[in-house]
Motif scaffolding. Structure first.
Motif, PDB file in Angstrom:
ATOM      1  N   GLU A   1       1.026  -1.161  -0.053  1.00 36.37           N
ATOM      2  CA  GLU A   1       0.082  -0.103   0.089  1.00 36.37           C
ATOM      3  C   GLU A   1       0.833   1.167  -0.327  1.00 36.37           C
ATOM      4  OE1 GLU A   1      -3.522   0.938  -0.749  1.00 36.37           O
ATOM      5  OE2 GLU A   1      -3.531  -1.547  -1.203  1.00 36.37           O
ATOM      6  N   ASP A   2       2.385   1.372   0.801  1.00 38.59           N
ATOM      7  CA  ASP A   2       2.872   2.427   0.676  1.00 38.59           C
ATOM      8  C   ASP A   2       4.091   2.416  -0.172  1.00 38.59           C
ATOM      9  OD1 ASP A   2       4.565   0.255   1.259  1.00 38.59           O
ATOM     10  OD2 ASP A   2       4.997   0.912   3.634  1.00 38.59           O
ATOM     11  N   HIS A   3       3.943   1.888  -1.642  1.00 41.88           N
ATOM     12  CA  HIS A   3       4.611   2.267  -2.310  1.00 41.88           C
ATOM     13  C   HIS A   3       5.309   2.751  -3.078  1.00 41.88           C
ATOM     14  CE1 HIS A   3       7.564   0.691  -5.834  1.00 41.88           C
ATOM     15  NE2 HIS A   3       7.675  -0.646  -5.121  1.00 41.88           N
ATOM     16  N   ILE A   4       6.248   3.059  -3.080  1.00 43.67           N
ATOM     17  CA  ILE A   4       6.873   4.708  -3.824  1.00 43.67           C
ATOM     18  C   ILE A   4       5.863   5.211  -5.054  1.00 43.67           C
ATOM     19  CG2 ILE A   4       8.760   3.437  -4.799  1.00 43.67           C
ATOM     20  CD1 ILE A   4       9.589   6.869  -3.806  1.00 43.67           C
ATOM     21  N   SER A   5       5.798   3.291  -6.004  1.00 44.20           N
ATOM     22  CA  SER A   5       4.590   3.935  -7.628  1.00 44.20           C
ATOM     23  C   SER A   5       3.486   4.749  -7.089  1.00 44.20           C
ATOM     24  CB  SER A   5       5.171   2.352  -7.775  1.00 44.20           C
ATOM     25  OG  SER A   5       6.683   1.678  -8.825  1.00 44.20           O
ATOM     26  N   ARG A   6       2.492   3.986  -5.881  1.00 42.38           N
ATOM     27  CA  ARG A   6       1.018   4.646  -6.197  1.00 42.38           C
ATOM     28  C   ARG A   6       1.432   5.466  -5.861  1.00 42.38           C
ATOM     29  NH1 ARG A   6      -2.048  -0.354  -5.265  1.00 42.38           N
ATOM     30  NH2 ARG A   6      -0.790  -1.418  -4.160  1.00 42.38           N
ATOM     31  N   THR A   7       2.333   7.107  -5.597  1.00 42.54           N
ATOM     32  CA  THR A   7       2.213   7.918  -4.937  1.00 42.54           C
ATOM     33  C   THR A   7       2.398   8.535  -6.517  1.00 42.54           C
ATOM     34  OG1 THR A   7       4.779   8.302  -5.305  1.00 42.54           O
ATOM     35  CG2 THR A   7       3.970   8.501  -3.453  1.00 42.54           C
ATOM     36  N   THR A   8       3.070   8.290  -7.785  1.00 42.02           N
ATOM     37  CA  THR A   8       3.223   7.913  -9.392  1.00 42.02           C
ATOM     38  C   THR A   8       2.234   7.812 -10.127  1.00 42.02           C
ATOM     39  OG1 THR A   8       4.727   7.236  -9.148  1.00 42.02           O
ATOM     40  CG2 THR A   8       5.710   9.154  -8.975  1.00 42.02           C
ATOM     41  N   LEU A   9       1.870   7.210  -9.608  1.00 37.75           N
ATOM     42  CA  LEU A   9       1.038   6.073 -10.848  1.00 37.75           C
ATOM     43  C   LEU A   9      -0.267   5.462 -10.072  1.00 37.75           C
ATOM     44  CD1 LEU A   9       3.445   3.394 -11.508  1.00 37.75           C
ATOM     45  CD2 LEU A   9       2.692   4.817 -13.641  1.00 37.75           C
ATOM     46  N   TYR A  10      -1.526   5.527 -10.847  1.00 34.90           N
ATOM     47  CA  TYR A  10      -2.873   5.012 -10.886  1.00 34.90           C
ATOM     48  C   TYR A  10      -2.728   3.745 -11.041  1.00 34.90           C
ATOM     49  CZ  TYR A  10      -4.542   9.913 -10.677  1.00 34.90           C
ATOM     50  OH  TYR A  10      -5.063  11.647 -10.977  1.00 34.90           O
ATOM     51  N   THR A  11      -4.033   3.177 -10.631  1.00 34.06           N
ATOM     52  CA  THR A  11      -3.810   1.514 -10.742  1.00 34.06           C
ATOM     53  C   THR A  11      -4.523   1.654 -12.366  1.00 34.06           C
ATOM     54  OG1 THR A  11      -5.756   1.914 -10.051  1.00 34.06           O
ATOM     55  CG2 THR A  11      -4.230   1.246  -8.504  1.00 34.06           C
ATOM     56  N   PHE A  12      -4.682   0.761 -12.698  1.00 36.87           N
ATOM     57  CA  PHE A  12      -4.898   0.424 -14.030  1.00 36.87           C
ATOM     58  C   PHE A  12      -6.875   0.461 -13.262  1.00 36.87           C
ATOM     59  CE2 PHE A  12      -7.404  -2.848 -17.527  1.00 36.87           C
ATOM     60  CZ  PHE A  12      -7.199  -2.044 -18.542  1.00 36.87           C
ATOM     61  N   GLU A  13      -6.776  -0.296 -12.623  1.00 37.40           N
ATOM     62  CA  GLU A  13      -8.440   0.484 -12.893  1.00 37.40           C
ATOM     63  C   GLU A  13      -8.849   2.094 -12.595  1.00 37.40           C
ATOM     64  OE1 GLU A  13      -6.770  -1.842 -10.940  1.00 37.40           O
ATOM     65  OE2 GLU A  13      -8.187  -4.087 -12.189  1.00 37.40           O
ATOM     66  N   GLN A  14      -7.839   2.369 -10.991  1.00 42.00           N
ATOM     67  CA  GLN A  14      -8.022   3.951 -11.290  1.00 42.00           C
ATOM     68  C   GLN A  14      -8.410   4.723 -12.588  1.00 42.00           C
ATOM     69  OE1 GLN A  14      -4.823   4.795  -8.406  1.00 42.00           O
ATOM     70  NE2 GLN A  14      -6.448   4.554  -6.965  1.00 42.00           N
ATOM     71  N   THR A  15      -7.346   3.935 -13.670  1.00 40.29           N
ATOM     72  CA  THR A  15      -7.326   5.074 -14.907  1.00 40.29           C
ATOM     73  C   THR A  15      -8.453   4.778 -15.456  1.00 40.29           C
ATOM     74  OG1 THR A  15      -4.921   4.333 -14.818  1.00 40.29           O
ATOM     75  CG2 THR A  15      -5.644   5.481 -16.899  1.00 40.29           C
ATOM     76  N   LEU A  16      -9.105   3.531 -15.745  1.00 41.31           N
ATOM     77  CA  LEU A  16     -10.249   3.524 -16.219  1.00 41.31           C
ATOM     78  C   LEU A  16     -11.493   4.781 -15.938  1.00 41.31           C
ATOM     79  CD1 LEU A  16     -10.523  -0.375 -16.783  1.00 41.31           C
ATOM     80  CD2 LEU A  16      -9.955   1.596 -18.945  1.00 41.31           C
ATOM     81  N   GLU A  17     -11.204   4.273 -14.411  1.00 42.40           N
ATOM     82  CA  GLU A  17     -12.247   5.435 -13.526  1.00 42.40           C
ATOM     83  C   GLU A  17     -12.117   6.607 -13.862  1.00 42.40           C
ATOM     84  OE1 GLU A  17     -12.653   2.675  -9.387  1.00 42.40           O
ATOM     85  OE2 GLU A  17     -11.441   4.455  -9.692  1.00 42.40           O
ATOM     86  N   LEU A  18     -10.863   7.368 -13.951  1.00 43.01           N
ATOM     87  CA  LEU A  18     -10.376   8.632 -14.419  1.00 43.01           C
ATOM     88  C   LEU A  18     -11.083   8.843 -16.066  1.00 43.01           C
ATOM     89  CD1 LEU A  18      -8.492  11.116 -14.049  1.00 43.01           C
ATOM     90  CD2 LEU A  18      -6.799   9.523 -15.069  1.00 43.01           C
ATOM     91  N   ALA A  19     -10.652   7.515 -16.469  1.00 46.14           N
ATOM     92  CA  ALA A  19     -11.466   8.374 -18.300  1.00 46.14           C
ATOM     93  C   ALA A  19     -12.951   8.582 -18.359  1.00 46.14           C
ATOM     94  CB  ALA A  19     -10.927   6.712 -19.107  1.00 46.14           C
ATOM     95  N   ALA A  20     -13.572   7.521 -17.293  1.00 50.50           N
ATOM     96  CA  ALA A  20     -15.094   7.453 -17.465  1.00 50.50           C
ATOM     97  C   ALA A  20     -15.333   8.419 -17.025  1.00 50.50           C
ATOM     98  CB  ALA A  20     -15.447   6.287 -16.102  1.00 50.50           C
ATOM     99  N   ARG A  21     -14.563   9.798 -15.225  1.00 54.99           N
ATOM    100  CA  ARG A  21     -14.885  10.836 -15.127  1.00 54.99           C
ATOM    101  C   ARG A  21     -14.542  12.260 -16.267  1.00 54.99           C
ATOM    102  NH1 ARG A  21     -12.238   9.152 -10.597  1.00 54.99           N
ATOM    103  NH2 ARG A  21     -10.201   9.795 -11.269  1.00 54.99           N
ATOM    104  N   ILE A  22     -13.743  11.521 -17.291  1.00 52.68           N
ATOM    105  CA  ILE A  22     -13.696  13.490 -18.177  1.00 52.68           C
ATOM    106  C   ILE A  22     -14.499  12.616 -19.218  1.00 52.68           C
ATOM    107  CG2 ILE A  22     -11.124  14.160 -17.250  1.00 52.68           C
ATOM    108  CD1 ILE A  22     -10.139  12.264 -19.775  1.00 52.68           C
TER     109      ILE A  22
END
Ligand SMILES: [Zn+2]
Ligand SMILES: [Zn+2]
Length: 280
Positions: free
Chosen positions: A219-240
């Protein structure tokens, strides 16, 4: 607008040099679309090259592209600027060691990035200064946006302090492409310019399963501060309200082959491969 994805890979090529993993061995054997080079694209309407990974020269040569009038950079990380010397390779006239004037490339950059360009150095000093002096490039800084022929380009900053990157919005007539290949978190989704694109070109973000070494991101991996997860990216695409999504910057360490990505595709969601052409 017509776009070619010159390179669909991430910060490493696929195959990653010397790697013997399943994805890399398959890519070595089958080539494109299994093999991927660094992140880059070309907008044909205005002969605009976006980013210059190390493989830029070979990407252009295999693409059939005949002319580059403009170059723009999303940010100055090595995987997007290592191939910057392409401007010399394209324009150099060996008789004078200067550029053929008609081949000069216009480097369009948001002011913030143009001020940092001097950090890209060679033994002769800042690389871009030398390129300007010899006529390889003409630097045209702009503030928020710029118009090139029939295409407007808006530059939206993704502000992460020192590591500023830009999302570019290309508009021609009623058509809109949002181009956000790398370092897109926090995505500027509050901006009106990025809403309802016909095409969102973006990196897929973290895959939680199926990674090399069976790695699981804590949960605290550094990549999570710079990258979304795949699911979050799909949600972002839906929001915009992106009408279509094209995933690029596909990392070797996601450990997925061309076929694995094909299995995730739908009418709305596609994964790019090197040389892929899209019309919007
Ligand atoms: Zn590998
Ligand atoms: Zn990158």
């Amino acid at each position: 607008m017509k776009l070619t994805i010159l390179g669909s890979g991430g910060c490493m090529t696929i195959p990653k040099p010397l790697c013997r993993c399943r994805t890399c061995r398959e890519a070595r054997k089958k080539g494109v679309p299994y093999a991927r080079t660094g992140s880059s694209a070309f907008v044909h309407d205005i002969n605009l090259l976006i980013d210059t990974p190390a493989e830029t020269a070979s990407q252009l040569n295999r693409s059939g592209i005949r002319r580059v009038d403009y170059l723009i950079l999303t940010h100055l990380d090595p995987d997007h600027v290592e191939g910057l010397r392409i401007v010399e390779q394209i324009t150099l006239d060996f008789r004078t060691w200067r550029a053929y004037p008609e081949k000069q490339i216009c480097l369009l950059l948001p002011e913030v990035l143009s001020k940092r360009l001097g950090r890209i150095q060679s033994q002769y000093g800042p690389l871009v200064e030398a390129y300007e002096k010899r006529g390889f490039i003409r630097l045209e800084p702009f503030r928020d946006g710029v118009r090139v022929g029939p295409v407007t380009i808006d530059a939206i900053p993704v502000d992460r302090g020192e590591q500023i990157a830009f999302v570019y919005v290309f508009e021609k007539g009623e058509r809109r492409i949002v181009y956000a290949p790398c370092d897109v978190k926090p995505f500027p989704e509050h901006r009106t310019e990025v809403q309802r694109p016909d095409l969102l070109v973006i990196q897929p973000g973290i895959f939680e399963t199926g990674l090399r070494h069976r790695f699981r991101y804590p949960e605290d991996h550094i990549s999570r501060t710079t990258l979304y997860t795949f699911e979050q990216t799909l949600e972002l695409a839906a929001r915009i309200q992106a009408k279509k999504i094209l995933f690029v910057h596909l990392e070797e360490y996601w450990h997925r082959s061309y076929d694995d990505y094909c299995a995730l595709e739908s009418d709305r969601v596609r994964f790019a491969y090197d040389g892929m052409q899209v019309e919007v």
